[in-house]
Design a protein around this motif. Structure first.
Motif, PDB file in Angstrom:
ATOM      1  N   GLY A  72       0.831  -1.187   0.000  1.00 49.77           N
ATOM      2  CA  GLY A  72       0.000   0.000   0.000  1.00 49.77           C
ATOM      3  C   GLY A  72       0.866   1.238   0.000  1.00 49.77           C
ATOM      4  N   VAL A  73       0.340   2.321  -0.559  1.00 50.85           N
ATOM      5  CA  VAL A  73       1.037   3.607  -0.529  1.00 50.85           C
ATOM      6  C   VAL A  73       0.055   4.652  -0.015  1.00 50.85           C
ATOM      7  N   LEU A  74       0.398   5.228   1.134  1.00 49.19           N
ATOM      8  CA  LEU A  74      -0.377   6.316   1.710  1.00 49.19           C
ATOM      9  C   LEU A  74       0.350   7.614   1.393  1.00 49.19           C
ATOM     10  N   THR A  75      -0.337   8.507   0.700  1.00 47.31           N
ATOM     11  CA  THR A  75       0.198   9.840   0.451  1.00 47.31           C
ATOM     12  C   THR A  75      -0.481  10.760   1.458  1.00 47.31           C
ATOM     13  N   ILE A  87       4.781  19.223   4.424  1.00 46.32           N
ATOM     14  CA  ILE A  87       5.272  18.572   3.217  1.00 46.32           C
ATOM     15  C   ILE A  87       4.390  17.373   2.902  1.00 46.32           C
ATOM     16  N   VAL A  88       4.448  16.928   1.666  1.00 48.27           N
ATOM     17  CA  VAL A  88       3.718  15.729   1.266  1.00 48.27           C
ATOM     18  C   VAL A  88       4.712  14.572   1.223  1.00 48.27           C
ATOM     19  N   LEU A  89       4.408  13.516   1.958  1.00 49.47           N
ATOM     20  CA  LEU A  89       5.246  12.330   2.010  1.00 49.47           C
ATOM     21  C   LEU A  89       4.454  11.115   1.556  1.00 49.47           C
ATOM     22  N   LYS A  90       5.188  10.117   1.103  1.00 45.90           N
ATOM     23  CA  LYS A  90       4.586   8.830   0.749  1.00 45.90           C
ATOM     24  C   LYS A  90       5.064   7.786   1.756  1.00 45.90           C
ATOM     25  N   THR A 106       9.099   8.264   1.959  1.00 49.06           N
ATOM     26  CA  THR A 106       9.783   9.013   0.909  1.00 49.06           C
ATOM     27  C   THR A 106       9.115  10.353   0.688  1.00 49.06           C
ATOM     28  N   GLY A 107       9.884  11.286   0.099  1.00 53.36           N
ATOM     29  CA  GLY A 107       9.362  12.621  -0.182  1.00 53.36           C
ATOM     30  C   GLY A 107       8.660  12.686  -1.490  1.00 53.36           C
TER      31      GLY A 107
END
Length: 107
Positions: A72-75, A87-90, A106-107
């Motif tokens: 899964g990837v949560l942004t 900031i927006v991170l993943k 990650t950024g």
């Protein structure tokens, strides 16, 4: 936004700075990669998030969640007492038995 229960719990425990509940989102042998360091197992993960909470007071606002198989990837927009906030991170999640087995930020 509707999140799977585990991901919602992960976000909630971060946003309430509950490091004990946070570590319970992870498997016993989970691995976290963040800020160039690796943290392995629930106790190292608890110590890492407790330190990060003390230093950054960060909170997450989920923007998007995608899941495929056991990944899964949560942004999320993350704000706190760190330079460049917000900031927006993943958050790249490896999932196993309804828990997080790996996390890479990650950024």
């Amino acid at each position: 936004m509707e999140l799977p229960q585990l991901v919602a719990q992960f976000v909630e425990t971060q946003n309430t700075y509950d490091s004990e509940a946070y570590k319970e989102c992870f498997t016993e042998t989970a691995i976290v990669h963040d800020e160039g360091k690796v943290h392995t197992g629930k106790e190292e993960i608890r110590a890492w998030i407790e330190d990060a909470n003390d230093r950054y007071k960060s909170v997450m606002k989920p923007l998007q969640y995608d899941e495929s198989g056991s990944n899964g990837v949560l942004t999320a927009e993350v704000s706190g007492t760190f330079p460049g906030s917000p900031i927006v991170l993943k958050f790249h999640l490896g999932l196993k038995n309804d828990l997080i087995d790996s996390l890479k930020v990650t950024g």
